[in-house]
Every structure is written in structure tokens, then in C-alpha cells.
Design an enzyme around this catalytic site. Structure first.
Site, short mmCIF file in Angstrom:
data_model
loop_
_atom_site.label_atom_id
_atom_site.label_comp_id
_atom_site.label_asym_id
_atom_site.label_seq_id
_atom_site.Cartn_x
_atom_site.Cartn_y
_atom_site.Cartn_z
N SER A 238 0.87 -1.19 0.00
CA SER A 238 0.00 0.00 0.00
C SER A 238 0.90 1.23 0.00
CB SER A 238 -0.85 0.00 1.26
OG SER A 238 -1.51 1.25 1.43
N TYR B 57 -2.40 -0.73 10.32
CA TYR B 57 -2.37 -0.97 8.87
C TYR B 57 -1.00 -0.63 8.30
CZ TYR B 57 -4.03 -1.01 4.02
OH TYR B 57 -4.21 -1.28 2.68
N1 LIG Z 1 -8.54 -0.02 -1.65
C1 LIG Z 1 -7.47 0.71 -1.34
O1 LIG Z 1 -7.53 1.94 -1.27
C2 LIG Z 1 -6.16 0.02 -1.08
C3 LIG Z 1 -5.03 0.85 -1.02
C4 LIG Z 1 -3.80 0.24 -0.78
C5 LIG Z 1 -3.71 -1.12 -0.62
N2 LIG Z 1 -4.83 -1.89 -0.67
C6 LIG Z 1 -4.66 -3.34 -0.47
O2 LIG Z 1 -5.20 -4.02 -1.57
C7 LIG Z 1 -5.58 -5.34 -1.19
C8 LIG Z 1 -6.97 -5.62 -1.69
O3 LIG Z 1 -7.87 -4.75 -1.03
P1 LIG Z 1 -9.17 -4.15 -1.71
O4 LIG Z 1 -9.07 -2.69 -1.62
O5 LIG Z 1 -9.42 -4.79 -3.01
O6 LIG Z 1 -10.24 -4.59 -0.62
P2 LIG Z 1 -11.56 -5.47 -0.69
O7 LIG Z 1 -12.10 -5.47 0.70
O8 LIG Z 1 -12.44 -4.98 -1.78
O9 LIG Z 1 -11.03 -6.91 -1.07
C9 LIG Z 1 -10.26 -7.69 -0.19
C10 LIG Z 1 -10.62 -9.15 -0.38
O10 LIG Z 1 -9.78 -9.92 0.48
C11 LIG Z 1 -10.56 -10.93 1.08
N3 LIG Z 1 -9.97 -11.36 2.33
C12 LIG Z 1 -9.90 -10.68 3.50
N4 LIG Z 1 -9.34 -11.42 4.44
C13 LIG Z 1 -9.02 -12.62 3.87
C14 LIG Z 1 -8.44 -13.80 4.35
N5 LIG Z 1 -8.05 -13.92 5.63
N6 LIG Z 1 -8.27 -14.82 3.50
C15 LIG Z 1 -8.68 -14.72 2.20
N7 LIG Z 1 -9.25 -13.63 1.70
C16 LIG Z 1 -9.43 -12.58 2.52
C17 LIG Z 1 -11.92 -10.29 1.30
O11 LIG Z 1 -12.94 -11.26 1.48
C18 LIG Z 1 -12.08 -9.45 0.04
O12 LIG Z 1 -12.73 -10.18 -0.97
C19 LIG Z 1 -5.42 -5.37 0.33
O13 LIG Z 1 -4.20 -6.00 0.66
C20 LIG Z 1 -5.38 -3.91 0.71
O14 LIG Z 1 -4.71 -3.70 1.92
C21 LIG Z 1 -6.04 -1.35 -0.91
#
Ligand SMILES: NC(=O)c1ccc[n+]([C@@H]2O[C@H](COP(=O)([O-])OP(=O)(O)OC[C@H]3O[C@@H](n4cnc5c(N)ncnc54)[C@H](O)[C@@H]3O)[C@@H](O)[C@H]2O)c1
Length: 289
Positions: free
Chosen positions: A161, A174
Site C-alpha cells: 500500500s 495498517y
Molecule cells: N482499496 C485501497 O484503497 C487500497 C489501497 C492500498 C492497498 N490496498 C490493499 O489491496 C488489497 C486488496 O484490497 P481491496 O481494496 O481490493 O479490498 P476489498 O475489501 O475490496 O477486497 C479484499 C478481499 O480480500 C478478502 N480477504 C480478506 N481477508 C481474507 C483472508 N483472511 N483470506 C482470504 N481472503 C481474505 C476479502 O474477502 C475481500 O474479498 C489489500 O491487501 C489492501 O490492503 C487497498
């Protein structure tokens, strides 16, 4: 060209569509594929000819991802597994290796959010977030990398991130987890270089997914969570852009990949003006006031 890059195959039937699919016949495992960045990444790989192994906690959301993939004429399989659960992930790796052999691309993307000032955070939340965000990434690598190394090529993508290099007072848990993912990915990249394996850390900024709605918010942060959800929606930076960056990172073996203007701004600000970066990060965003 990076070794994990797939041998291309033509896509489409008419002349304008005839170009080489970047990941034809590659086996790509994506965790967190039931939503947001993971789903968009699964779809993007499928569009480029890959066979996707989609993993998530949620059966219904995985089914939706699979439907989207098959609607586009793509191929995939789904597995319900908790990335932090060693037993479940070991069983998954066994199944996947028996059916497909070594993966071509492993995308350790599953993650959860947490917000709240340190003194208001609970140890349970620290443990939960680190189990998914850090241990989950480590387990994915521990279980799928040996076969990739044995075969001699492949690529690992770890979703870190912008919070992996640009912290903020409301993100102690986080940010600690994402700094860990970034540090781990850099160490792994150097380690794996001689083995033909590329490693990329993806560092998105503010991306419109479900993550803020499902973030564990403690203390004062709980009061502005709905404002944060609205802010992310309004910003409307789609997960497809992160997926696109992930595919390019694999193709060109990129090390650290900020995605979105704020992620790039934070990257350079932190490097060249760290004091200013801290001042800016300490200022509350509009929805926190
Ligand atoms: N959305 C943002 O702004 C953002 C920014 C930086 C980094 N990220 C990172 O991107 C990645 C994806 O996040 P996103 O934004 O798509 O969120 P999201 O919540 O839309 O998707 C995350 C997915 O991970 C799954 N998940 C959660 N815990 C789990 C587990 N223990 N085992 C298996 N699956 C699991 C959830 O069910 C969900 O489907 C994450 O690592 C997040 O930290 C997101």
C-alpha cells in the site's frame, strides 16, 4: 524481458483484436479475488489469456468473480481459504500443485484495513490485521514459491500500500502491516533474483473498493468511517487501474509500484521531503473533521 513473462498467443479473431495475449496459458493464483483489486486483477489476467485460481474467504463473492470471468469467455477455478490459516493454505497448495504444477504468477493480495489512534487500538485488532496482511503474504510465498523456484521461473506480486511507505497517525496497525509487506517483498526480491523469480510490491493509494467499509475502526476513527467510505467513492479511482499496474509489474519485473497520483506524490515526498510528508500526513483529511 523478465523470465516470468508468458509466451504470447494471439487474442481475438478480427484483425484489430489480433495481438499477443500477454499471459496466455499462465497459471495465476490471486488471493482476495472476491472483491476490489483482487477481482479486477483476476479479470485482467484472464483477459490476457491466463488461467486464474481465485482464492478468498467469501464463497458468494468468489462465485460472482467466477461468473464475471466465464462471461468474458475466460477460465478459472475458485477456492475458499483463509490466507492466514496454515492448514487451509497448505491444503490449497497441495491441491493446486497436484492439478497444475508450479504457478507462473502468485498474487498475494488479500488484506484488511484498520484505523484508529494507537492508544485506542486493541491487541486483538493488531493480531488479526497482521495475521491476514503479513502472515497471509508470508504463507503464500512459503507454500507456492518452492515449486516455482524448482521450475526456475515465476513472479510474486505482494499487495502492500501507499501506507507501506507513507504512514499516518490513524493507521498504526495498517501501516505497520504494509511496511512489513514492503520490507519483506524487497528482501525476497533480492533473494529470488538468482533463482529466476521476480517479486513486485504494489502500493496503491486511495482505491474505490470495499476495504474502507470493512475496515476495523477503533476509537474516534469509528466516528468518521462512513465519511471515509463516501470520500473513497467520490475519489472513484477504480481497482482496474491497480490491476493494470500489477500486470505491467509482472511483465517488466518492477520492484516497487506506487499506483495513483497520491501514491506517487507520497513516494517522492517521503523520499525527498520527509518532514513535509509527516506534516501533511498529520493533517486530518476533510472527512475526519
Ligand atoms: N482499496 C485501497 O484503497 C487500497 C489501497 C492500498 C492497498 N490496498 C490493499 O489491496 C488489497 C486488496 O484490497 P481491496 O481494496 O481490493 O479490498 P476489498 O475489501 O475490496 O477486497 C479484499 C478481499 O480480500 C478478502 N480477504 C480478506 N481477508 C481474507 C483472508 N483472511 N483470506 C482470504 N481472503 C481474505 C476479502 O474477502 C475481500 O474479498 C489489500 O491487501 C489492501 O490492503 C487497498
Amino acid at each position: 524481458m523478465h523470465q516470468s513473462r508468458l509466451r504470447g498467443a494471439p487474442t481475438g479473431t478480427n484483425t484489430s483484436e489480433k495481438r499477443m495475449a500477454r499471459f496466455a496459458q499462465q497459471k495465476v493464483l490471486v488471493t482476495g479475488a472476491g472483491s476490489g483489486i483482487g477481482r479486477a486483477t483476476a479479470l485482467a489476467f484472464v483477459k490476457e489469456g491466463a488461467y486464474v485460481i481465485a482464492v478468498d474467504l467469501g464463497k458468494a463473492s468468489l462465485k460472482e468473480t467466477a461468473q464475471l470471468i466465464t462471461a468474458k469467455g475466460g477460465e478459472c477455478e475458485t477456492h475458499v481459504a483463509d490466507v492466514s490459516d496454515q492448514v487451509a493454505m497448505t491444503a490449497l497448495a497441495k491441491k493446486v500443485h497436484a492439478k497444475h504444477g508450479a504457478l507462473d504468477v502468485l498474487v498475494n493480495n488479500a488484506g484488511i484495513g484498520a484505523s484508529g489512534r494507537f492508544l485506542e487500538t486493541s491487541i486483538e485488532t493488531w493480531d488479526k490485521v497482521h495475521a491476514v496482511n503479513v502472515r497471509g503474504v508470508m504463507l503464500g510465498c512459503k507454500l507456492f514459491l518452492p515449486a516455482m523456484v524448482e521450475r526456475g521461473h515465476g513472479h510474486v506480486v505482494n499487495t502492500a500500500s501507499m501506507a507501506g511507505y507513507f504512514s499516518a497517525p490513524d493507521l498504526p496497525i495498517y501501516a505497520a502491516s504494509k511496511y512489513a509487506v514492503l520490507g519483506f517483498s524487497e528482501a525476497l526480491r533480492m533473494d529470488m533474483k538468482s533463482k529466476g523469480i521476480g517479486v513486485s510490491a504494489i502500493c496503491p493509494g486511495i482505491v474505490n473498493t470495499n476495504i474502507v467499509a470493512t475496515t476495523v475502526s477503533e476509537g474516534e476513527a469509528a466516528k468518521w468511517q462512513s465519511g471515509a467510505v463516501a470520500f473513497y467513492k467520490k475519489r472513484n479511482y477504480g481497482p482496474e487501474k491497480v490491476a493494470d499496474a500489477i500486470l505491467k509489474a509482472v511483465q517488466h519485473n518492477r520492484a516497487v509500484v506506487p499506483v495513483s497520483p497520491e501514491a506517487w506524490a507520497g513516494y517522492y515526498l517521503k523520499r525527498f521531503m520527509p518532514g513535509l510528508a509527516r506534516t501533511l500526513a498529520s493533517n486530518p483529511l476533510p472527512f475526519m473533521k
